[in-house]
Motif scaffolding. Structure first.
Motif, PDB file in Angstrom:
ATOM      1  N   ILE A  19     -48.850  60.379  -9.478  1.00  0.00           N
ATOM      2  CA  ILE A  19     -48.497  61.338  -8.427  1.00  0.00           C
ATOM      3  C   ILE A  19     -47.028  61.183  -8.017  1.00  0.00           C
ATOM      4  CG2 ILE A  19     -48.908  61.928  -6.021  1.00  0.00           C
ATOM      5  CD1 ILE A  19     -51.829  61.553  -6.442  1.00  0.00           C
ATOM      6  N   LEU A  20     -46.601  59.922  -7.794  1.00  0.00           N
ATOM      7  CA  LEU A  20     -45.218  59.722  -7.380  1.00  0.00           C
ATOM      8  C   LEU A  20     -44.250  60.047  -8.517  1.00  0.00           C
ATOM      9  CD1 LEU A  20     -45.459  56.517  -5.179  1.00  0.00           C
ATOM     10  CD2 LEU A  20     -45.227  58.892  -4.454  1.00  0.00           C
ATOM     11  N   TYR A  22     -44.652  62.278 -10.839  1.00  0.00           N
ATOM     12  CA  TYR A  22     -44.516  63.739 -10.930  1.00  0.00           C
ATOM     13  C   TYR A  22     -43.698  64.281  -9.769  1.00  0.00           C
ATOM     14  CZ  TYR A  22     -45.797  68.514 -12.090  1.00  0.00           C
ATOM     15  OH  TYR A  22     -45.744  69.831 -12.442  1.00  0.00           O
ATOM     16  N   LEU A  23     -43.867  63.666  -8.589  1.00  0.00           N
ATOM     17  CA  LEU A  23     -43.092  64.093  -7.419  1.00  0.00           C
ATOM     18  C   LEU A  23     -41.593  63.900  -7.663  1.00  0.00           C
ATOM     19  CD1 LEU A  23     -43.491  65.009  -4.388  1.00  0.00           C
ATOM     20  CD2 LEU A  23     -43.110  62.622  -3.823  1.00  0.00           C
ATOM     21  N   ARG A  25     -40.098  63.738 -10.524  1.00  0.00           N
ATOM     22  CA  ARG A  25     -39.699  64.705 -11.552  1.00  0.00           C
ATOM     23  C   ARG A  25     -39.434  66.070 -10.927  1.00  0.00           C
ATOM     24  NH1 ARG A  25     -40.892  66.986 -16.961  1.00  0.00           N
ATOM     25  NH2 ARG A  25     -42.038  68.734 -16.107  1.00  0.00           N
ATOM     26  N   LEU A  26     -40.325  66.468 -10.020  1.00  0.00           N
ATOM     27  CA  LEU A  26     -40.164  67.770  -9.367  1.00  0.00           C
ATOM     28  C   LEU A  26     -38.897  67.798  -8.517  1.00  0.00           C
ATOM     29  CD1 LEU A  26     -43.776  68.684  -8.208  1.00  0.00           C
ATOM     30  CD2 LEU A  26     -42.418  69.815  -9.952  1.00  0.00           C
ATOM     31  N   HIS A  27     -38.641  66.694  -7.783  1.00  0.00           N
ATOM     32  CA  HIS A  27     -37.460  66.684  -6.921  1.00  0.00           C
ATOM     33  C   HIS A  27     -36.183  66.758  -7.728  1.00  0.00           C
ATOM     34  CE1 HIS A  27     -38.417  66.252  -2.633  1.00  0.00           C
ATOM     35  NE2 HIS A  27     -39.632  66.009  -3.110  1.00  0.00           N
ATOM     36  N   GLY A  29     -35.891  67.977 -10.781  1.00  0.00           N
ATOM     37  CA  GLY A  29     -35.819  69.309 -11.386  1.00  0.00           C
ATOM     38  C   GLY A  29     -35.333  70.332 -10.373  1.00  0.00           C
ATOM     39  N   ARG A  30     -35.797  70.187  -9.138  1.00  0.00           N
ATOM     40  CA  ARG A  30     -35.413  71.152  -8.117  1.00  0.00           C
ATOM     41  C   ARG A  30     -33.923  71.047  -7.799  1.00  0.00           C
ATOM     42  NH1 ARG A  30     -38.466  73.412  -2.978  1.00  0.00           N
ATOM     43  NH2 ARG A  30     -36.695  74.491  -2.123  1.00  0.00           N
ATOM     44  N   ALA A  33     -32.049  72.582 -10.651  1.00  0.00           N
ATOM     45  CA  ALA A  33     -32.181  74.041 -10.668  1.00  0.00           C
ATOM     46  C   ALA A  33     -31.353  74.674  -9.549  1.00  0.00           C
ATOM     47  CB  ALA A  33     -33.650  74.428 -10.524  1.00  0.00           C
ATOM     48  N   GLU A  34     -31.321  74.020  -8.384  1.00  0.00           N
ATOM     49  CA  GLU A  34     -30.560  74.588  -7.271  1.00  0.00           C
ATOM     50  C   GLU A  34     -29.071  74.595  -7.559  1.00  0.00           C
ATOM     51  OE1 GLU A  34     -31.862  72.471  -3.837  1.00  0.00           O
ATOM     52  OE2 GLU A  34     -33.381  73.977  -3.348  1.00  0.00           O
TER      53      GLU A  34
ATOM     54  N   PHE C 202     -47.524  70.588  -5.132  1.00  0.00           N
ATOM     55  CA  PHE C 202     -46.917  70.455  -6.459  1.00  0.00           C
ATOM     56  C   PHE C 202     -46.718  71.825  -7.108  1.00  0.00           C
ATOM     57  CE2 PHE C 202     -48.206  65.843  -7.696  1.00  0.00           C
ATOM     58  CZ  PHE C 202     -47.225  65.378  -6.854  1.00  0.00           C
ATOM     59  N   ILE C 209     -38.930  75.767  -8.673  1.00  0.00           N
ATOM     60  CA  ILE C 209     -37.985  75.405  -9.737  1.00  0.00           C
ATOM     61  C   ILE C 209     -37.923  76.517 -10.781  1.00  0.00           C
ATOM     62  CG2 ILE C 209     -37.582  73.802 -11.638  1.00  0.00           C
ATOM     63  CD1 ILE C 209     -38.870  71.630  -9.926  1.00  0.00           C
ATOM     64  N   LEU C 212     -36.080  79.541  -9.519  1.00  0.00           N
ATOM     65  CA  LEU C 212     -34.631  79.294  -9.478  1.00  0.00           C
ATOM     66  C   LEU C 212     -34.028  79.428 -10.873  1.00  0.00           C
ATOM     67  CD1 LEU C 212     -34.345  76.228  -7.088  1.00  0.00           C
ATOM     68  CD2 LEU C 212     -33.122  78.375  -6.832  1.00  0.00           C
TER      69      LEU C 212
END
Lengths: 49, 228, 230
Positions: A19-20, A22-23, A25-27, A29-30, A33-34, C202, C209, C212
């Motif tokens: 879970i952490l 993936y979290l 990874r998402l952060h 990636g975000r 992307a931003e 999630f 993402i 974006l």
């Protein structure tokens, strides 16, 4: 009994690792992307001028 | 009236594909040869004990057909993609599902012929005694390849137009084919062993249900796949 | 294309994680050791919710895929893709947790029973779906194709389950809250909700993402066309 606890601890550690992981990874990636989006938008505005 | 037109399109596409295939015999011969080669390799894996070979025969046959079939499905779009004929084909009026149905029929004939060769080789190599219920076995083989070809033709329409077609088609297709393979292998195995538990007919019904569901789904969904 | 920006969702994420920590602590502390399995039953509080979330996310993929095929909105495609990635993650977790459970409970890491095998096949279908998205460059083509693949995959899941069950029937009767001791039910339900919140957070993050990235591509196209924006 103690042997069972090893498996219980393994299960919970694995759950949190996934879970952490993936979290994170998402952060990442975000954020990527931003910044890519902001750069692209800056270019479009530069093109408009 | 419209049915006649649709049928005309279907048979024209099927005939075209089969003629292309016959004129370049290399395709069929090498795919069938690959199927037989796979059987020989499976023989090395399970043999040389005669009883062990017979037990493994159904599984080995279906896997050989599966792996050889995958090569056939991508091929059926390959020729058209290389010459840009698919785009022209889409210019013609008429329902899109007829293209799928035509390719389905030509692939079905192609795979059936290959199946005949592979099964003949399998009977010899795996020392199979042909059971008295051979018509049931024939039905199993037919329903099995209908399921295989239905999804194979459908997924190849996508996979053959991507960068990684060789790996993508099996990756998409094999998990989807799990019920077909389980049912076909189990039914064939039961029938080859005399069907003592009377389980073959349940598997054949499962195969039939699977074929109908995915044939209908593929005919409806093909439009969304081919137009983009 | 509207680009979502952070706001209330950040607080939802914090809440989801806090809630998960709370429910897990609650479940571990309050549940009595099982008569047969001892403390092993504590694995159920992560394994069972993970499995539920896996199947739920496949329904989400199916729903958004179907809506994309019906309405053709890019948003539905991106949401389906986000749900598929989150679902695959939980699916992998479910399988690994099942092995950690199976080894002490049954003595084997893996057995070919219907639920295990169809969960594995579901994982392979998820992987195929994500690989297809990876290998198709054109956005519209990717959206159409993956919607079809997602829908067909979802149709197949019950058939796979049934066929594997016929193939090998040796598994225990499916446990559900009605046949379980009420002491476990509350913990299981609370943890299922915690996992659900995590899943929603999630999927939303993944969707942000993806949108974006799509907006960046649109902007790049606009620059390439000479800065003509709407």
């Amino acid at each position: 009994m103690t042997r069972n606890w090893t498996f219980v601890i393994a299960a919970y550690s694995l759950t949190w690792a996934v879970i952490l992981g993936y979290l994170v990874r998402l952060h990442r990636g975000r954020r990527r992307a931003e910044s890519a989006y902001d750069t692209a938008m800056a270019e479009t505005r530069a093109g408009d001028r | 009236m419209t049915w006649n037109e649709d049928w005309g399109r279907i048979s024209a596409i099927a005939r075209k594909d089969l003629i292309t295939e016959r004129r370049s015999k290399a395709g069929f011969n090498s795919v069938a040869a690959l199927g037989v080669t796979m059987l020989v390799l499976f023989g090395f894996a399970f043999g040389p004990d005669a009883q062990a070979l017979r037990d493994a025969a159904a599984g080995a046959l279906w896997l050989a057909i599966l792996f050889a079939g995958v090569l056939a499905f991508n091929r059926s779009y390959q020729v058209e993609l290389e010459s840009g004929a698919l785009d022209e084909l889409l210019q013609y009026p008429g329902a899109r599902w007829t293209i799928y149905a035509g390719k389905l029929i030509s692939n079905l004939i192609f795979v059936s012929l290959m199946l005949a060769i592979v099964v003949a080789a399998g009977i010899v190599l795996f020392q199979i005694h042909i059971p008295s219920a051979w018509p049931m076995l024939l039905v199993t083989l037919l329903l099995g390849i209908v399921g295989l070809v239905t999804l194979g033709t459908f997924y190849a329409a996508m996979a053959s137009r991507t960068r990684a077609r060789e790996v993508l088609l099996p990756l998409l297709l094999f998990p989807m084919l799990v019920p077909v393979l389980l049912a076909a292998m189990s039914a064939s195995k039961a029938l080859l062993g005399g069907d003592l538990m009377h389980e073959a007919s349940a598997w054949i019904r499962l195969l039939l249900g699977y074929d109908v569901i995915f044939l209908v789904a593929a005919l409806f969904a093909f439009e969304h796949v081919i137009e983009v | 294309m509207v680009v979502p920006r952070p706001g209330a969702w950040r607080w939802f994420g914090v809440f989801a994680f806090a809630f998960l920590i709370f429910t897990q602590t609650l479940a571990i502390l309050t549940s009595p050791p099982d008569r047969d399995m001892g403390d092993l039953e504590k694995i159920l509080y992560v394994h069972v919710p993970a499995a539920w979330i896996t199947f739920l996310s496949f329904f989400v993929v199916l729903a958004f895929s179907a809506r994309y095929l019906w309405k053709g909105r890019e948003k539905d495609d991106l949401l389906a893709a986000a749900a598929a990635e989150v679902g695959a993650t939980f699916n992998g977790l479910t399988l690994l947790l099942g092995m950690i459970w199976g080894r002490p409970a049954w003595g084997v890491w893996w057995t070919w029973d219907a639920r295990l095998t169809s969960t594995l096949v579901l994982f392979l279908i998820f992987v195929g779906y994500l690989a297809l998205r990876e290998f198709v460059d054109d956005a519209q083509r990717r959206a159409q194709w993956s919607a079809v693949v997602g829908a067909l995959g979802a149709i197949n899941v019950p058939i796979v389950y049934m066929s594997v069950r016929w193939w090998r029937t040796l598994h225990q009767i499916q446990s559900n809250p009605n046949t379980m001791d009420p002491a476990y039910v509350l913990g299981l339900r609370a943890n299922a909700f915690a996992f659900l919140f995590i899943m929603i957070y999630f999927i939303h993050q993944r969707y942000v993402i993806a949108s974006l990235q799509r907006a960046t591509e649109h902007a790049a196209e606009a620059v390439a066309l000479g800065g003509q924006q709407e």
